[in-house]
Design a protein around this motif. Sequence first.
Motif, PDB file in Angstrom:
ATOM      1  N   VAL A 164      15.500   7.933   0.653  1.00  0.00           N
ATOM      2  CA  VAL A 164      15.873   6.651   0.314  1.00  0.00           C
ATOM      3  C   VAL A 164      13.763   6.132  -0.308  1.00  0.00           C
ATOM      4  CG1 VAL A 164      15.984   4.200   0.608  1.00  0.00           C
ATOM      5  CG2 VAL A 164      17.561   6.194   1.310  1.00  0.00           C
ATOM      6  N   GLU A 165      13.392   6.348   0.482  1.00  0.00           N
ATOM      7  CA  GLU A 165      11.658   6.003  -0.245  1.00  0.00           C
ATOM      8  C   GLU A 165      10.988   7.056  -1.001  1.00  0.00           C
ATOM      9  OE1 GLU A 165      11.835   8.433   4.351  1.00  0.00           O
ATOM     10  OE2 GLU A 165      12.811   6.850   3.202  1.00  0.00           O
ATOM     11  N   HIS A 166      11.651   8.114  -0.522  1.00  0.00           N
ATOM     12  CA  HIS A 166      11.428   8.919  -2.433  1.00  0.00           C
ATOM     13  C   HIS A 166      12.242   8.850  -3.174  1.00  0.00           C
ATOM     14  CE1 HIS A 166       9.540  12.303   0.716  1.00  0.00           C
ATOM     15  NE2 HIS A 166       9.009  10.655   0.667  1.00  0.00           N
ATOM     16  N   ILE A 167      12.524   7.767  -3.671  1.00  0.00           N
ATOM     17  CA  ILE A 167      13.947   7.973  -5.316  1.00  0.00           C
ATOM     18  C   ILE A 167      12.287   6.756  -5.467  1.00  0.00           C
ATOM     19  CG2 ILE A 167      14.962   6.103  -6.389  1.00  0.00           C
ATOM     20  CD1 ILE A 167      16.777   5.394  -3.893  1.00  0.00           C
ATOM     21  N   ARG A 168      12.015   7.066  -6.030  1.00  0.00           N
ATOM     22  CA  ARG A 168      10.852   6.786  -7.184  1.00  0.00           C
ATOM     23  C   ARG A 168      10.063   7.850  -7.966  1.00  0.00           C
ATOM     24  NH1 ARG A 168       6.985   1.535  -5.783  1.00  0.00           N
ATOM     25  NH2 ARG A 168       8.616  -0.258  -5.823  1.00  0.00           N
ATOM     26  N   ARG A 169      10.006   8.333  -6.603  1.00  0.00           N
ATOM     27  CA  ARG A 169       9.464  10.071  -6.868  1.00  0.00           C
ATOM     28  C   ARG A 169      10.502  10.613  -8.507  1.00  0.00           C
ATOM     29  NH1 ARG A 169       8.356  13.382  -1.852  1.00  0.00           N
ATOM     30  NH2 ARG A 169       6.818  14.719  -3.725  1.00  0.00           N
ATOM     31  N   ILE A 170      11.649  10.789  -7.965  1.00  0.00           N
ATOM     32  CA  ILE A 170      12.628  11.734  -8.525  1.00  0.00           C
ATOM     33  C   ILE A 170      12.740  10.797 -10.281  1.00  0.00           C
ATOM     34  CG2 ILE A 170      15.456  11.619  -8.769  1.00  0.00           C
ATOM     35  CD1 ILE A 170      13.342  12.864  -6.604  1.00  0.00           C
ATOM     36  N   LEU A 171      12.180   9.359 -10.005  1.00  0.00           N
ATOM     37  CA  LEU A 171      13.548   8.603 -11.813  1.00  0.00           C
ATOM     38  C   LEU A 171      12.274   9.130 -13.138  1.00  0.00           C
ATOM     39  CD1 LEU A 171      13.668   4.876 -10.094  1.00  0.00           C
ATOM     40  CD2 LEU A 171      14.836   6.490 -10.627  1.00  0.00           C
ATOM     41  N   PRO A 172      11.179   9.630 -12.180  1.00  0.00           N
ATOM     42  CA  PRO A 172      10.569   9.969 -13.789  1.00  0.00           C
ATOM     43  C   PRO A 172      11.652  11.137 -14.575  1.00  0.00           C
ATOM     44  CG  PRO A 172       8.984   9.519 -11.840  1.00  0.00           C
ATOM     45  CD  PRO A 172      10.371   9.539 -11.762  1.00  0.00           C
ATOM     46  N   LEU A 173      12.673  11.603 -14.258  1.00  0.00           N
ATOM     47  CA  LEU A 173      12.837  12.623 -14.705  1.00  0.00           C
ATOM     48  C   LEU A 173      13.906  12.298 -15.711  1.00  0.00           C
ATOM     49  CD1 LEU A 173      14.877  15.292 -11.694  1.00  0.00           C
ATOM     50  CD2 LEU A 173      12.709  16.186 -13.618  1.00  0.00           C
ATOM     51  N   ALA A 174      13.878  11.018 -15.996  1.00  0.00           N
ATOM     52  CA  ALA A 174      15.377  10.237 -16.479  1.00  0.00           C
ATOM     53  C   ALA A 174      14.581  10.602 -17.879  1.00  0.00           C
ATOM     54  CB  ALA A 174      15.022   8.160 -16.641  1.00  0.00           C
ATOM     55  N   GLY A 175      15.500  10.981 -19.280  1.00  0.00           N
ATOM     56  CA  GLY A 175      14.489  11.137 -20.742  1.00  0.00           C
ATOM     57  C   GLY A 175      14.196  11.979 -20.834  1.00  0.00           C
ATOM     58  N   LYS A 176      14.171  12.868 -19.522  1.00  0.00           N
ATOM     59  CA  LYS A 176      13.541  13.910 -19.646  1.00  0.00           C
ATOM     60  C   LYS A 176      14.304  15.338 -20.544  1.00  0.00           C
ATOM     61  CE  LYS A 176       9.472  13.272 -18.453  1.00  0.00           C
ATOM     62  NZ  LYS A 176       9.539  11.782 -17.887  1.00  0.00           N
ATOM     63  N   THR A 177      13.678  16.083 -21.332  1.00  0.00           N
ATOM     64  CA  THR A 177      14.874  17.678 -21.604  1.00  0.00           C
ATOM     65  C   THR A 177      14.303  18.457 -20.517  1.00  0.00           C
ATOM     66  OG1 THR A 177      15.261  16.850 -24.196  1.00  0.00           O
ATOM     67  CG2 THR A 177      15.898  18.794 -23.539  1.00  0.00           C
ATOM     68  N   LEU A 178      15.120  19.362 -20.395  1.00  0.00           N
ATOM     69  CA  LEU A 178      14.631  20.610 -19.489  1.00  0.00           C
ATOM     70  C   LEU A 178      15.618  21.828 -19.171  1.00  0.00           C
ATOM     71  CD1 LEU A 178      15.964  18.928 -15.658  1.00  0.00           C
ATOM     72  CD2 LEU A 178      14.056  18.573 -17.219  1.00  0.00           C
ATOM     73  N   ASN A 179      14.732  22.473 -19.837  1.00  0.00           N
ATOM     74  CA  ASN A 179      14.874  23.546 -20.260  1.00  0.00           C
ATOM     75  C   ASN A 179      16.066  24.560 -19.276  1.00  0.00           C
ATOM     76  OD1 ASN A 179      15.378  26.823 -21.089  1.00  0.00           O
ATOM     77  ND2 ASN A 179      13.471  26.687 -22.440  1.00  0.00           N
TER      78      ASN A 179
END
Length: 216
Positions: free
Chosen positions: A67-82
């Motif tokens: 739970v304490e690491h959620i903020r590390r994951i959030l920058p993926l929002a809106g990203k395009t991945l190859n």
Amino acid sequence: MIDVIFPLMGKQLPVDHGYYLFSAISSVLPDLHNDTTFGIHPVNGQIVGNRILNLTEFSRLVIRTPVEHIRRILPLAGKTLNVGNHLIYLGIPNTNAITPSSQVYSRLVVIKGFMEPETFLAATCRQLSDLNIQGDASLVEQHHIAAINNGRFSGTHSPYLRRTINIHGKEIVGFALRVGNLTDEDSLRLQEHGIGGRRKFGCGIFVPVRNINGRT
């Protein structure tokens, strides 16, 4: 632990997408590359020919993290991945806390050095014991998955569902695994820690059996 769930837009992914997906995520969040606290669920979808997975309206990218690491994951929002030369777009995520279930399932567990059913199951039981988890581990049989997949079997003569994952060009063998008769405490512990390795590539991540549709 909590699952961070991203809506997923795109057309297709390779069926064996674990390594490619982790690489794509690491390119956006490089600090996760050596982090052993999180796991990435296999993306669900519809398997078609040529080892391709068609994405559906229900396809999601799910990352299991403290739970304490959620903020590390959030920058993926809106990203395009190859991902293996297939482009996917990630929407705004929501979260689900892991919940206990007396039976849990992982579509692929890999334990280094154990590629035969009997020795693999024995190694699984040792790992459960090391985690102080009391439960009944069993390899998933072909007919069980066939029932879920409308009678479609995978191309193997083994009665058990043997699967592989390709990492750096090397085929790594594992099995679909079910663990039952779990207490709530043991169920949560197993979902937090998993069994075997390669959790970043979608291996050894357990979900309640009631949720396995679409993840087989």
